[in-house]
Write a protein that holds these residues in place. Sequence first.
Motif, PDB file in Angstrom:
ATOM      1  N   LEU A 105       0.762  -1.375   0.393  1.00 48.57           N
ATOM      2  CA  LEU A 105      -0.248  -0.163   0.121  1.00 48.57           C
ATOM      3  C   LEU A 105       0.901   1.222  -0.379  1.00 48.57           C
ATOM      4  N   LEU A 106       1.928   1.429   0.905  1.00 50.94           N
ATOM      5  CA  LEU A 106       2.557   2.627   0.776  1.00 50.94           C
ATOM      6  C   LEU A 106       3.547   2.441  -0.103  1.00 50.94           C
ATOM      7  N   TRP A 107       3.745   1.597  -1.229  1.00 46.48           N
ATOM      8  CA  TRP A 107       4.513   1.874  -2.093  1.00 46.48           C
ATOM      9  C   TRP A 107       3.963   2.382  -3.318  1.00 46.48           C
ATOM     10  N   ARG A 108       2.623   1.841  -3.601  1.00 41.24           N
ATOM     11  CA  ARG A 108       1.443   3.546  -4.529  1.00 41.24           C
ATOM     12  C   ARG A 108       1.921   4.689  -4.250  1.00 41.24           C
ATOM     13  N   LEU A 109       1.346   4.741  -2.932  1.00 43.34           N
ATOM     14  CA  LEU A 109       2.196   6.300  -2.310  1.00 43.34           C
ATOM     15  C   LEU A 109       2.911   6.218  -2.963  1.00 43.34           C
ATOM     16  N   TYR A 110       4.401   5.700  -2.287  1.00 45.43           N
ATOM     17  CA  TYR A 110       5.734   6.283  -3.029  1.00 45.43           C
ATOM     18  C   TYR A 110       5.682   6.467  -4.806  1.00 45.43           C
ATOM     19  N   LEU A 111       5.256   5.601  -5.212  1.00 43.10           N
ATOM     20  CA  LEU A 111       5.357   5.691  -6.501  1.00 43.10           C
ATOM     21  C   LEU A 111       4.262   6.943  -7.244  1.00 43.10           C
ATOM     22  N   ALA A 112       3.676   7.429  -6.081  1.00 46.02           N
ATOM     23  CA  ALA A 112       2.593   8.938  -6.728  1.00 46.02           C
ATOM     24  C   ALA A 112       3.602   9.790  -5.740  1.00 46.02           C
ATOM     25  N   GLU A 113       4.159   9.746  -5.878  1.00 44.57           N
ATOM     26  CA  GLU A 113       5.121  10.943  -4.625  1.00 44.57           C
ATOM     27  C   GLU A 113       5.057  11.618  -3.565  1.00 44.57           C
ATOM     28  N   ASP A 114       4.291  10.550  -2.961  1.00 46.55           N
ATOM     29  CA  ASP A 114       3.331  10.697  -1.387  1.00 46.55           C
ATOM     30  C   ASP A 114       4.219  10.277  -0.205  1.00 46.55           C
ATOM     31  N   VAL A 115       5.004  11.168  -0.255  1.00 43.01           N
ATOM     32  CA  VAL A 115       6.332  10.622   0.913  1.00 43.01           C
ATOM     33  C   VAL A 115       5.383  10.408   2.282  1.00 43.01           C
ATOM     34  N   GLN A 116       6.056   9.353   3.041  1.00 42.10           N
ATOM     35  CA  GLN A 116       5.352   8.718   4.126  1.00 42.10           C
ATOM     36  C   GLN A 116       6.599   8.356   4.784  1.00 42.10           C
ATOM     37  N   SER A 117       7.595   9.213   5.163  1.00 43.01           N
ATOM     38  CA  SER A 117       9.105   9.093   5.860  1.00 43.01           C
ATOM     39  C   SER A 117       8.747   8.176   7.041  1.00 43.01           C
ATOM     40  N   ALA A 118       7.833   8.864   8.127  1.00 39.49           N
ATOM     41  CA  ALA A 118       7.616   8.383   9.150  1.00 39.49           C
ATOM     42  C   ALA A 118       7.334   6.442   9.478  1.00 39.49           C
ATOM     43  N   ARG A 119       5.618   6.009   8.626  1.00 39.41           N
ATOM     44  CA  ARG A 119       5.587   5.517   8.614  1.00 39.41           C
ATOM     45  C   ARG A 119       6.621   4.233   7.976  1.00 39.41           C
ATOM     46  N   TRP A 120       7.541   4.681   6.573  1.00 35.29           N
ATOM     47  CA  TRP A 120       7.951   3.567   5.972  1.00 35.29           C
ATOM     48  C   TRP A 120       9.484   2.892   6.988  1.00 35.29           C
ATOM     49  N   ALA A 121       9.893   4.274   7.707  1.00 34.23           N
ATOM     50  CA  ALA A 121      10.389   4.354   9.186  1.00 34.23           C
ATOM     51  C   ALA A 121      10.201   3.040   9.799  1.00 34.23           C
ATOM     52  N   ARG A 122       9.284   3.026  10.385  1.00 37.54           N
ATOM     53  CA  ARG A 122       8.227   1.775  11.239  1.00 37.54           C
ATOM     54  C   ARG A 122       8.400   0.438  10.744  1.00 37.54           C
ATOM     55  N   LEU A 123       8.466   0.856   9.406  1.00 40.18           N
ATOM     56  CA  LEU A 123       8.031  -0.922   8.404  1.00 40.18           C
ATOM     57  C   LEU A 123       8.803  -1.275   8.391  1.00 40.18           C
TER      58      LEU A 123
ATOM     59  N   TYR B 158      12.742  -0.678   2.854  1.00 41.85           N
ATOM     60  CA  TYR B 158      13.809  -0.998   2.619  1.00 41.85           C
ATOM     61  C   TYR B 158      14.325   0.609   1.939  1.00 41.85           C
ATOM     62  N   VAL B 159      13.326   0.338   0.907  1.00 43.11           N
ATOM     63  CA  VAL B 159      13.728   1.495  -0.363  1.00 43.11           C
ATOM     64  C   VAL B 159      12.806   2.818   0.201  1.00 43.11           C
ATOM     65  N   GLY B 160      11.340   2.584   0.549  1.00 42.65           N
ATOM     66  CA  GLY B 160      10.782   3.929   0.894  1.00 42.65           C
ATOM     67  C   GLY B 160      11.434   4.632   2.314  1.00 42.65           C
ATOM     68  N   ALA B 161      12.133   3.820   3.296  1.00 43.52           N
ATOM     69  CA  ALA B 161      12.849   4.314   4.527  1.00 43.52           C
ATOM     70  C   ALA B 161      14.086   4.990   3.527  1.00 43.52           C
ATOM     71  N   GLY B 162      14.330   4.694   2.679  1.00 37.94           N
ATOM     72  CA  GLY B 162      15.427   5.278   1.868  1.00 37.94           C
ATOM     73  C   GLY B 162      17.100   4.514   2.670  1.00 37.94           C
ATOM     74  N   ARG B 163      16.899   3.322   2.708  1.00 34.45           N
ATOM     75  CA  ARG B 163      17.603   2.143   3.317  1.00 34.45           C
ATOM     76  C   ARG B 163      18.162   1.524   2.084  1.00 34.45           C
ATOM     77  N   ILE B 164      18.957   2.133   0.809  1.00 35.55           N
ATOM     78  CA  ILE B 164      19.241   1.677   0.100  1.00 35.55           C
ATOM     79  C   ILE B 164      20.017   0.173   0.290  1.00 35.55           C
ATOM     80  N   ALA B 165      21.192   0.432   1.508  1.00 36.83           N
ATOM     81  CA  ALA B 165      22.517  -0.573   2.041  1.00 36.83           C
ATOM     82  C   ALA B 165      21.631  -1.723   2.410  1.00 36.83           C
ATOM     83  N   GLN B 166      20.876  -0.791   3.133  1.00 43.21           N
ATOM     84  CA  GLN B 166      19.616  -2.197   3.669  1.00 43.21           C
ATOM     85  C   GLN B 166      19.069  -3.397   2.461  1.00 43.21           C
TER      86      GLN B 166
END
Length: 465
Positions: free
Chosen positions: A281-299, A323-331
């Motif tokens: 679900l969050l990925w669909r928002l990510y594709l629409a450039e809807d940033v959900q940083s806090a939710r991504w981090a918890r997930l 991991y990508v949504g949270a900006g954790r590319i290395a992970q």
Amino acid sequence: MTTADRHGHTLTDTGAEALARYEQALDDLLFFRPEVLDHARAVLADSPRSVMGRILVAYLGVLATEEKDAAAAREAFLRFRSGLDPTRLTPRERGHTAAVTAWLDGDLHGAGRLLGDLSLAFPRDALALFAGHQHDFLTGDAQRLRDRIGGALDAWDEDDPHHGPLLGMYAFGLEESGHYEHAEQVGLAALAQHPDDVWGIHGVVHTYEMRGRFADGIRFLDARTDDWASGTLLTGHNWWHYALYALETGDTSRVLEIYDSALHHDGSAGAAMELLDAAALLWRLYLAEDVQSARWARLADAWESRRDGPYYAFNDAHAVMAYVGAGRIAQAQRLVQDRERWLATAPGVCNRAMTADIGLPVCRALIAYGQQDHDRAADLLLPVRHRLNDFGGSHAQRDAIQRTLVEAALRAGRTDLARTLLSERIQLRPICPYNWSAKARLEERLGDPARAAAARARAAAQAGA
């Protein structure tokens, strides 16, 4: 000590009380009740050597795609088998023993074939049909998802208490095979027998999704809230479907409300299927450039805390989304590297092919997308886009990956590819606001403001219908 269930199937080493517990557990399984595991364990408390009781518990260990549960189930079932005299078992019990052993050993396709043999010989074996149906879902086999159940239905009386759940399964198989109207009719027939059949509700919900009947889907779920919205093993997933409807109508606040209350929150269990829905679900928002940083981090934290090994490639892809949504590319890259190392020495289990052929290309594409290397993301997804079913899930679930390919093509300026992809999507699903809004962006890039405006207007009309 033997007994027989109400369909005449003999249960070796199973007393009368254990049989009653087994029948209750099977009923719980078909209706996705959380009590199923307690009732299955109660069979063994009464009759520790119950063959079908042990088999049922073993199936429960693999159906949720939880690596640790599957490992524990395998160890327990191997211990049980070591003291088992197969000559004492019925042909049905020997078939189940072989099927569940194959599954526990990672041979999903072998298990599916053995379960098919069981359903040929014992078409009223509800456990074989349910386990086979879930197997077909996990391996993305739409035709078997349909025909495994369709081939057995003729042997069932309509007044059998489990005829309704079978119709619910059949509805989902029909939907995944593209028979949307028939699937809706069969799903509604299942619900006429048992309004609380959450898998039947799920089947009907899919038909509305695939036909763009978002408002009908919302009304359908709202009218049946008491039957599905709490207290079942499928509650979160059906809320996910509700959120997909809301997303298509443009109601992002409702989407996030559902996410926070039903998909992922502080009290979430962290089960793989729960986290999978949250990521999709969050990925669909990510594709629409809807940033959900806090939710991504918890997930992402929740995925990381699981420390999953290479058990089910479909789960891996959704962990990478997080991991990508949270900006954790290395992970995300570490997960890919771990799977690459595993492939070098992996046994010939089904997840090996799933990972090598589909899982890793998808994971690499998601990472490339997160790095804004849209050309590479498109190049990685193009060869597998018609084979995504090979690593499981439904059309609705896999659409997050298909949309990633569309977005990668648009952002890379590959207009010929984007035009082809959107033409395919629009011909197949003409009622889909996302398709038309993406079409509008393509026409803008092509320098045709009139066609862009027309597509945008169509998207808005469908969203507000």
